[in-house]
Scaffold this active site. Structure first.
Site, PDB file in Angstrom:
ATOM      1  N   SER A 163      -9.861  -0.142   7.982  1.00 20.62           N
ATOM      2  CA  SER A 163      -9.691   0.848   7.844  1.00 20.62           C
ATOM      3  C   SER A 163      -8.414   0.846   8.653  1.00 20.62           C
ATOM      4  O   SER A 163      -8.152   1.136  10.140  1.00 20.62           O
ATOM      5  CB  SER A 163     -10.427   1.432   8.318  1.00 20.62           C
ATOM      6  OG  SER A 163     -10.106   3.590   8.235  1.00 20.62           O
ATOM      7  N   GLY A 164      -7.413   1.503   8.981  1.00 19.31           N
ATOM      8  CA  GLY A 164      -6.415   2.506   9.914  1.00 19.31           C
ATOM      9  C   GLY A 164      -6.729   3.149  10.520  1.00 19.31           C
ATOM     10  O   GLY A 164      -6.333   2.990  11.525  1.00 19.31           O
ATOM     11  N   LEU A 165      -7.621   4.720  10.278  1.00 14.64           N
ATOM     12  CA  LEU A 165      -7.669   5.274  11.091  1.00 14.64           C
ATOM     13  C   LEU A 165      -9.223   5.035  11.620  1.00 14.64           C
ATOM     14  O   LEU A 165      -8.769   5.302  12.681  1.00 14.64           O
ATOM     15  CB  LEU A 165      -8.523   6.359   9.838  1.00 14.64           C
ATOM     16  CG  LEU A 165      -9.615   7.272  10.450  1.00 14.64           C
ATOM     17  CD1 LEU A 165      -8.797   8.199  11.470  1.00 14.64           C
ATOM     18  CD2 LEU A 165      -9.978   8.805   9.145  1.00 14.64           C
ATOM     19  N   ASP A 210      -4.017   8.129  13.477  1.00 21.56           N
ATOM     20  CA  ASP A 210      -3.649   7.628  11.967  1.00 21.56           C
ATOM     21  C   ASP A 210      -2.248   7.940  11.804  1.00 21.56           C
ATOM     22  O   ASP A 210      -2.248   9.323  11.311  1.00 21.56           O
ATOM     23  CB  ASP A 210      -4.785   7.569  11.035  1.00 21.56           C
ATOM     24  CG  ASP A 210      -4.501   7.370   9.648  1.00 21.56           C
ATOM     25  OD1 ASP A 210      -3.650   6.214  10.722  1.00 21.56           O
ATOM     26  OD2 ASP A 210      -5.239   7.637   9.403  1.00 21.56           O
ATOM     27  N   ASP A 212      -5.951  -1.681   5.672  1.00 23.97           N
ATOM     28  CA  ASP A 212      -5.016  -1.052   5.650  1.00 23.97           C
ATOM     29  C   ASP A 212      -3.818  -1.223   5.581  1.00 23.97           C
ATOM     30  O   ASP A 212      -3.502  -1.293   6.959  1.00 23.97           O
ATOM     31  CB  ASP A 212      -6.070   0.192   6.057  1.00 23.97           C
ATOM     32  CG  ASP A 212      -5.331   1.460   5.633  1.00 23.97           C
ATOM     33  OD1 ASP A 212      -3.753   2.014   4.634  1.00 23.97           O
ATOM     34  OD2 ASP A 212      -5.626   2.757   5.863  1.00 23.97           O
ATOM     35  N   ASP A 251      -1.055   1.080   5.909  1.00 20.18           N
ATOM     36  CA  ASP A 251      -0.237   2.565   5.807  1.00 20.18           C
ATOM     37  C   ASP A 251       0.543   2.628   5.023  1.00 20.18           C
ATOM     38  O   ASP A 251       0.667   1.691   3.897  1.00 20.18           O
ATOM     39  CB  ASP A 251       0.144   2.574   7.095  1.00 20.18           C
ATOM     40  CG  ASP A 251      -1.068   2.725   8.548  1.00 20.18           C
ATOM     41  OD1 ASP A 251      -2.447   2.961   7.875  1.00 20.18           O
ATOM     42  OD2 ASP A 251      -0.710   2.479   9.143  1.00 20.18           O
ATOM     43  N   GLU A 280       0.227   2.073   1.323  1.00 20.38           N
ATOM     44  CA  GLU A 280       0.728   3.344   0.268  1.00 20.38           C
ATOM     45  C   GLU A 280       1.598   4.119   0.574  1.00 20.38           C
ATOM     46  O   GLU A 280       3.228   3.725   1.406  1.00 20.38           O
ATOM     47  CB  GLU A 280       0.129   4.803   1.125  1.00 20.38           C
ATOM     48  CG  GLU A 280       0.221   4.558   2.945  1.00 20.38           C
ATOM     49  CD  GLU A 280      -0.707   5.717   3.647  1.00 20.38           C
ATOM     50  OE1 GLU A 280      -0.304   6.999   3.389  1.00 20.38           O
ATOM     51  OE2 GLU A 280      -1.809   4.908   4.010  1.00 20.38           O
ATOM     52  N   LYS A 311       3.991   7.646   8.882  1.00 28.26           N
ATOM     53  CA  LYS A 311       2.893   8.521   7.704  1.00 28.26           C
ATOM     54  C   LYS A 311       1.870   9.126   8.233  1.00 28.26           C
ATOM     55  O   LYS A 311       1.528   8.726  10.203  1.00 28.26           O
ATOM     56  CB  LYS A 311       2.158   7.612   7.026  1.00 28.26           C
ATOM     57  CG  LYS A 311       1.123   6.447   7.709  1.00 28.26           C
ATOM     58  CD  LYS A 311       0.550   6.066   8.175  1.00 28.26           C
ATOM     59  CE  LYS A 311      -1.208   6.942   7.234  1.00 28.26           C
ATOM     60  NZ  LYS A 311      -2.177   6.470   7.014  1.00 28.26           N
ATOM     61  N   ASN A 362      -2.432  10.456   8.751  1.00 27.43           N
ATOM     62  CA  ASN A 362      -3.772  10.578   7.646  1.00 27.43           C
ATOM     63  C   ASN A 362      -3.867  11.574   6.681  1.00 27.43           C
ATOM     64  O   ASN A 362      -2.761  12.889   6.384  1.00 27.43           O
ATOM     65  CB  ASN A 362      -5.055  10.760   8.628  1.00 27.43           C
ATOM     66  CG  ASN A 362      -5.827  10.738   8.143  1.00 27.43           C
ATOM     67  OD1 ASN A 362      -6.641  11.462   7.162  1.00 27.43           O
ATOM     68  ND2 ASN A 362      -6.714   9.469   7.936  1.00 27.43           N
ATOM     69  N   SER A 363      -3.503  11.731   5.275  1.00 28.43           N
ATOM     70  CA  SER A 363      -4.047  12.047   4.174  1.00 28.43           C
ATOM     71  C   SER A 363      -4.714  13.161   4.209  1.00 28.43           C
ATOM     72  O   SER A 363      -4.555  14.107   3.944  1.00 28.43           O
ATOM     73  CB  SER A 363      -4.774  11.084   3.394  1.00 28.43           C
ATOM     74  OG  SER A 363      -3.903  10.309   2.928  1.00 28.43           O
ATOM     75  N   ARG A 408      -0.869   1.753  -2.827  1.00 28.05           N
ATOM     76  CA  ARG A 408      -1.391   3.512  -3.144  1.00 28.05           C
ATOM     77  C   ARG A 408      -0.585   4.156  -2.861  1.00 28.05           C
ATOM     78  O   ARG A 408       0.095   4.230  -2.471  1.00 28.05           O
ATOM     79  CB  ARG A 408      -2.407   3.543  -1.857  1.00 28.05           C
ATOM     80  CG  ARG A 408      -3.281   4.731  -0.994  1.00 28.05           C
ATOM     81  CD  ARG A 408      -3.736   4.675  -0.028  1.00 28.05           C
ATOM     82  NE  ARG A 408      -4.442   5.590   0.701  1.00 28.05           N
ATOM     83  CZ  ARG A 408      -4.491   5.501   2.119  1.00 28.05           C
ATOM     84  NH1 ARG A 408      -4.657   4.605   2.432  1.00 28.05           N
ATOM     85  NH2 ARG A 408      -4.896   7.061   2.755  1.00 28.05           N
ATOM     86  N   HIS A 430      -5.378   8.102  -4.566  1.00 23.87           N
ATOM     87  CA  HIS A 430      -6.456   8.433  -3.657  1.00 23.87           C
ATOM     88  C   HIS A 430      -6.200  10.306  -4.070  1.00 23.87           C
ATOM     89  O   HIS A 430      -5.442  11.103  -4.513  1.00 23.87           O
ATOM     90  CB  HIS A 430      -5.420   8.426  -2.487  1.00 23.87           C
ATOM     91  CG  HIS A 430      -6.247   8.569  -0.998  1.00 23.87           C
ATOM     92  ND1 HIS A 430      -7.681   8.526  -0.856  1.00 23.87           N
ATOM     93  CD2 HIS A 430      -5.915   8.803   0.183  1.00 23.87           C
ATOM     94  CE1 HIS A 430      -7.906   8.657   0.126  1.00 23.87           C
ATOM     95  NE2 HIS A 430      -7.050   8.851   0.962  1.00 23.87           N
TER      96      HIS A 430
END
Length: 292
Positions: free
Chosen positions: A38-40, A50, A77, A79, A106, A112, A114-115, A149, A180
């Site tokens: 996980s990138g986060l 992130d 991930d 990113d 993504e 980027k 975090n979503s 993604r 997502h």
């Protein structure tokens, strides 16, 4: 192993988040068959946000430790690929060298965010992002599973745009599509799956719509569910509790029964194998690291 789980498996697959060697070993011991780097979570473990603050070289160093700590395949991930097509293919090439099994990119601009933070999530042009995917595919072929993604729903662009991008990314060589959503229900996910009709396997991240049962994902034909940040969040909660208890009680006696034993930690990393290796390879009268 990862390609089989995502692309060839007729049942729902699950990938567990990990962010270092320890969390990877714990997930393997629990019975998971694949990991999500996980990138986060990796950013948090390094003390970054992130928001593309951790570099791609820091990412691949962590992935190498994860790969070395387990026998599980790792989907990374990636990113947005840390730049344009050239950065993305370098990242993929290095991940392959370090033993990763796949990478998810993504379709956001670099850097980027975090979503789940804020509402500003500018997307990359679909044609330009397709070029990133083609560059990765040309660089590593089928040696990495390539997951595209789609962040169109996160950015508020709607279902038609999400499906348009999915078809473009499939044409560019993606092996699977990660759709997502930040909604608290899975309605967007099911609408996408219905419109997509399984042209490629669909991967999801139900962080926000966590109340949806796995049976509903199976019924919708979803390929893979990623539990994307829960080891990191569990560790954060547990560490906070232990630290507050110790500083308040000025003792570790009260928390000893609530934390892993040292023997449990040692068993995760096979200290018993080291003891057997010493018996086999180290002369009886020699101290470790000293000549006979």
């Amino acid at each position: 192993m990862l390609r089989e789980q995502i692309c060839c498996n007729r049942d729902l697959s699950f990938l567990m988040e990990a962010h270092d060697g320890l969390s990877s070993a714990v997930a393997e011991r629990a019975g998971f068959r694949g990991l999500w780097a996980s990138g986060l979570s990796i950013a948090c473990s390094l003390g970054y946000r992130d928001a593309s603050e951790a570099s791609w070289t820091q990412l691949i160093d962590v992935v190498e430790r994860m790969v070395d700590s387990t026998d599980l395949p790792v989907l990374v991930d990636g990113d947005s690929g840390f730049g344009n097509f050239n950065n993305a293919r370098i990242l993929a090439h290095k991940l392959r060298q370090r033993g990763a099994a796949g990478v998810a990119l993504e379709d956001k601009q670099f850097p980027k965010m975090n979503s789940f933070v804020g509402d500003r999530h500018p997307l990359a042009d679909a044609g330009e992002f397709s070029g990133r995917l083609r560059a990765v595919k040309d660089a590593v072929g089928d040696e990495l599973v390539l997951v595209a993604r789609i962040e169109a729903l996160i950015a508020g662009h709607g279902m038609d745009e999400a499906l348009h991008r999915a078809h473009a990314y499939a044409d560019a060589g993606a092996d699977a599509i990660l759709i997502h959503s930040r909604k608290s229900t899975a309605d967007e996910i099911f609408a996408f799956a219905n419109g997509w009709q399984n042209r490629l396997p669909v991967v999801i991240v139900p962080t926000k719509y966590y109340r949806t049962p796995a049976s509903a994902f199976r019924a919708a034909g979803i390929s893979t569910v990623i539990w994307a940040n829960h080891s990191m969040r569990a560790a954060t909660s547990a560490m906070r509790n232990v630290c507050e208890r110790i500083i308040t009680e000025q003792s570790i006696a009260g928390i000893e029964a609530e934390v892993a034993t040292l023997d449990d930690v040692f068993s995760l990393f096979h200290y018993d194998e080291l003891a057997r290796a010493e018996a086999r390879y180290l002369p009886v009268n020699a101290a470790p690291g000293q000549p006979d």
